[in-house]
Motif scaffolding. Structure first.
Motif, PDB file in Angstrom:
ATOM      1  N   CYS A   4       0.840  -1.197   0.000  1.00  0.00           N
ATOM      2  CA  CYS A   4       0.000   0.000   0.000  1.00  0.00           C
ATOM      3  C   CYS A   4       0.875   1.246   0.000  1.00  0.00           C
ATOM      4  O   CYS A   4       2.000   1.247   0.497  1.00  0.00           O
ATOM      5  CB  CYS A   4      -0.956   0.010   1.188  1.00  0.00           C
ATOM      6  N   ALA A   5       0.318   2.310  -0.589  1.00  0.00           N
ATOM      7  CA  ALA A   5       1.032   3.582  -0.700  1.00  0.00           C
ATOM      8  C   ALA A   5       0.058   4.719  -0.454  1.00  0.00           C
ATOM      9  O   ALA A   5      -1.009   4.777  -1.080  1.00  0.00           O
ATOM     10  CB  ALA A   5       1.664   3.719  -2.083  1.00  0.00           C
ATOM     11  N   SER A   6       0.427   5.623   0.450  1.00  0.00           N
ATOM     12  CA  SER A   6      -0.397   6.801   0.705  1.00  0.00           C
ATOM     13  C   SER A   6       0.409   8.053   0.388  1.00  0.00           C
ATOM     14  O   SER A   6       1.639   8.046   0.427  1.00  0.00           O
ATOM     15  CB  SER A   6      -0.881   6.833   2.157  1.00  0.00           C
ATOM     16  N   SER A   7      -0.292   9.134   0.086  1.00  0.00           N
ATOM     17  CA  SER A   7       0.364  10.373  -0.331  1.00  0.00           C
ATOM     18  C   SER A   7      -0.451  11.560   0.167  1.00  0.00           C
ATOM     19  O   SER A   7      -1.352  11.409   1.000  1.00  0.00           O
ATOM     20  CB  SER A   7       0.488  10.415  -1.859  1.00  0.00           C
ATOM     21  N   ASN A   8      -0.134  12.732  -0.362  1.00  0.00           N
ATOM     22  CA  ASN A   8      -0.882  13.924   0.016  1.00  0.00           C
ATOM     23  C   ASN A   8      -2.153  14.102  -0.812  1.00  0.00           C
ATOM     24  O   ASN A   8      -2.804  15.133  -0.730  1.00  0.00           O
ATOM     25  CB  ASN A   8       0.002  15.169  -0.120  1.00  0.00           C
ATOM     26  N   THR A   9      -2.506  13.092  -1.593  1.00  0.00           N
ATOM     27  CA  THR A   9      -3.776  13.131  -2.324  1.00  0.00           C
ATOM     28  C   THR A   9      -4.847  12.407  -1.519  1.00  0.00           C
ATOM     29  O   THR A   9      -4.587  11.883  -0.441  1.00  0.00           O
ATOM     30  CB  THR A   9      -3.635  12.473  -3.707  1.00  0.00           C
ATOM     31  N   GLU A  10      -6.040  12.347  -2.070  1.00  0.00           N
ATOM     32  CA  GLU A  10      -7.146  11.695  -1.386  1.00  0.00           C
ATOM     33  C   GLU A  10      -7.182  10.185  -1.616  1.00  0.00           C
ATOM     34  O   GLU A  10      -8.046   9.495  -1.072  1.00  0.00           O
ATOM     35  CB  GLU A  10      -8.473  12.306  -1.837  1.00  0.00           C
ATOM     36  N   THR A  11      -6.244   9.637  -2.392  1.00  0.00           N
ATOM     37  CA  THR A  11      -6.292   8.232  -2.767  1.00  0.00           C
ATOM     38  C   THR A  11      -5.143   7.447  -2.146  1.00  0.00           C
ATOM     39  O   THR A  11      -3.990   7.867  -2.194  1.00  0.00           O
ATOM     40  CB  THR A  11      -6.229   8.059  -4.297  1.00  0.00           C
ATOM     41  N   VAL A  12      -5.482   6.309  -1.544  1.00  0.00           N
ATOM     42  CA  VAL A  12      -4.488   5.333  -1.090  1.00  0.00           C
ATOM     43  C   VAL A  12      -4.553   4.148  -2.048  1.00  0.00           C
ATOM     44  O   VAL A  12      -5.632   3.626  -2.322  1.00  0.00           O
ATOM     45  CB  VAL A  12      -4.765   4.868   0.352  1.00  0.00           C
ATOM     46  N   HIS A  13      -3.401   3.738  -2.577  1.00  0.00           N
ATOM     47  CA  HIS A  13      -3.346   2.660  -3.555  1.00  0.00           C
ATOM     48  C   HIS A  13      -2.829   1.381  -2.910  1.00  0.00           C
ATOM     49  O   HIS A  13      -1.921   1.412  -2.082  1.00  0.00           O
ATOM     50  CB  HIS A  13      -2.426   3.033  -4.724  1.00  0.00           C
ATOM     51  N   ILE A  14      -3.405   0.256  -3.330  1.00  0.00           N
ATOM     52  CA  ILE A  14      -2.932  -1.067  -2.918  1.00  0.00           C
ATOM     53  C   ILE A  14      -2.566  -1.844  -4.175  1.00  0.00           C
ATOM     54  O   ILE A  14      -3.388  -1.993  -5.085  1.00  0.00           O
ATOM     55  CB  ILE A  14      -3.994  -1.836  -2.115  1.00  0.00           C
ATOM     56  N   PHE A  15      -1.328  -2.317  -4.240  1.00  0.00           N
ATOM     57  CA  PHE A  15      -0.840  -3.065  -5.394  1.00  0.00           C
ATOM     58  C   PHE A  15      -0.672  -4.538  -5.023  1.00  0.00           C
ATOM     59  O   PHE A  15      -0.344  -4.854  -3.880  1.00  0.00           O
ATOM     60  CB  PHE A  15       0.500  -2.498  -5.875  1.00  0.00           C
ATOM     61  N   LYS A  16      -0.893  -5.386  -5.991  1.00  0.00           N
ATOM     62  CA  LYS A  16      -0.772  -6.825  -5.765  1.00  0.00           C
ATOM     63  C   LYS A  16       0.509  -7.334  -6.396  1.00  0.00           C
ATOM     64  O   LYS A  16       0.756  -7.101  -7.581  1.00  0.00           O
ATOM     65  CB  LYS A  16      -1.979  -7.562  -6.347  1.00  0.00           C
ATOM     66  N   LEU A  17       1.317  -8.036  -5.617  1.00  0.00           N
ATOM     67  CA  LEU A  17       2.587  -8.564  -6.095  1.00  0.00           C
ATOM     68  C   LEU A  17       2.372  -9.993  -6.583  1.00  0.00           C
ATOM     69  O   LEU A  17       2.445 -10.948  -5.812  1.00  0.00           O
ATOM     70  CB  LEU A  17       3.649  -8.543  -4.986  1.00  0.00           C
TER      71      LEU A  17
END
Length: 463
Positions: free
Chosen positions: A257-270
């Motif tokens: 998972c990756a969070s930033s200063n935007t409104e979206t948190v992304h989850i990537f699948k390995l």
């Protein structure tokens, strides 16, 4: 999680180096412990430790009145906690919070920007140097001087005791990563990860994978450790550059998972595709992916590289953009969850669908401070607080000032939660122990050895 790092750049929403425009409405820092079972937060009035093993209930297990805390890190679920305050930014204090005693403190030549710890090592990062301590006796093992300028204190330490790798920037102008073996005190490799400077780093729980992001925030890469080979490349977005503040692997390293200063948190699948790229159950997405792959051979290298990057498997839309936050993936009550602690003092818990991904569903929201407001909203957020009276036993710094009357032994008796020695257990004093420091049911703190050379005394040590 180290945090992350288990997130693992700066320790949270309010650490030194937070970019301009970061609004801190009371929360100075936030960090999840190494296995994401606990959350530590610092404020102007003190710091709190929460248990995050339940979705509906957030228990505050300890609260301290130490003011202006901007770094607070807990070692797994033990009683050891490391604290740095704005009042003395060059001093690190190590406490046994359940006993209310100080284990030791160290002062450094410059401001402390981040602290990372596992059961073998404690790492302190300054802007141009890194200090590696043996966590058993807090002996300074190695000082990495004249490291590239690192104003945010970005570094990551693997939580695995046998793969105790440390990662930190190898350049202040491009995204080079130095991987250092904190057990054997030697450099392992240098990874040319990005074209622009690094913004976030994190290891998986076994210390075999390292994820990184640059200041542009568009691409996240995963490398094998110790080889440094690129395994995965994920694209967070294409339209704009963002400040990625947090990266975290799931406990099984299947998701990131990756969070930033935007409104979206992304989850990537390995997930690794077969040599032929075939899948057991073809989907529309995989069909489109094959079309992109076939077309990429006719396009410029830069364009084909973008088309071959994996997109997010799941996402979360936060209610507010522009706030710094720290995220982690954890198993809570036997289900995968995404936890996001935001700089406005809220903890969001989302359900994650490990099969289909998509938009994650908000399961619960807790306030990390502001009890009156919680009561008005009808949210039970802080739970019961443990008030522990300070015991009369001396601190570690005071204890080692007492001159020894007998010969220095070669063994160290383990400490238990009641302060007595565990029967029959003797912990070798060897600097590189074969196994991790024993934390029996996480109720002990790592044994702290008396100073063998008799040189450390007073209230702490200056480096």
């Amino acid at each position: 999680m180290e945090t992350g790092e288990g997130a693992d750049g700066p320790s949270g929403p309010g650490e030194p180096g937070a970019g301009p425009g970061t609004e801190l409405t009371g929360l100075g820092c936030a960090s999840f412990n190494q296995d994401s079972t606990s959350l530590a937060v610092g404020t102007k009035t003190g710091y709190k430790l929460f248990s995050v093993t339940s979705v509906d209930k957030l228990d505050c297990i300890y609260e301290s009145e130490t003011p202006d805390v901007y770094i607070v890190e807990r070692l797994f679920s033990s009683s050891l906690v490391v604290v740095v305050s704005l009042s003395i930014r060059r001093r690190m204090n190590v406490y046994h919070f359940k006993k209310g005693t100080e284990i030791c403190n160290y002062s450094y030549s410059n401001n402390i920007l981040s602290v990372r710890l596992n059961r073998q090592r404690l790492v302190v990062c300054l802007e141009e140097s890194v200090y590696i301590h043996n966590i058993k006796d807090m002996k300074l093992l190695k000082t990495l001087l004249n490291t590239p300028s690192n104003p945010s204190g970005l570094c990551a330490l693997s939580i695995n005791h046998s793969n105790s790798y440390l990662a930190y920037p190898g350049s202040s102008t491009i995204g080079e990563i130095i991987v250092y073996d904190a057990n054997n005190l030697s450099t392992v490799t240098m990874i040319p990860a990005h074209d622009s400077p690094l913004a976030a780093l994190t290891f998986n729980s076994s210390g075999t994978k390292l994820a990184s992001a640059s200041e542009r925030g568009t691409v996240i890469r995963v490398f094998s450790i110790p080889e440094g080979q690129r395994l995965f490349e994920f694209r967070r977005g294409m339209k704009r550059y963002v400040n990625i503040s947090s990266l975290s692997f799931s406990p099984d390293a299947q998701f990131l998972c990756a969070s930033s200063n935007t409104e979206t948190v992304h989850i990537f699948k390995l997930e690794q595709h077969g040599p032929s790229g075939e899948e057991e159950c073809p989907t529309w997405g995989s069909y489109v992916g094959k079309m992109f792959s076939a077309a990429s051979s006719y396009l410029p290298a830069q364009v084909s590289g973008v088309m071959s990057q994996e997109r997010a498997f799941a996402t979360v839309r936060l209610l507010v953009a522009g706030q710094r936050n720290v995220c982690t993936l954890a198993m809570i009550q036997k289900l995968p969850r995404l936890l996001v602690a935001s700089s406005d003092g809220q903890l969001f818990i989302y359900n994650v669908d490990p099969q289909d991904g998509g938009e994650c569903v908000l399961a619960q929201k807790h306030r990390l401070f502001g009890e009156d407001e919680d009561k008005e909203e009808g949210v039970e957020s802080e739970g019961s607080e443990v008030t522990v009276p300070v015991q009369a036993c001396p601190s570690y710094a005071a204890t080692v000032a007492i001159p020894t009357t007998g010969p220095v032994t070669t063994t160290l008796t383990g400490y238990s939660e009641d302060g007595g020695a565990k029967k029959g257990e003797v912990i070798p004093e060897h600097e590189f122990a074969a196994g991790p420091v024993c934390l029996d049911d996480e109720n002990e703190f790592p044994p702290i050895n008396w100073c063998r050379d008799g040189t450390r005394g007073g209230q702490g040590r200056r480096l």
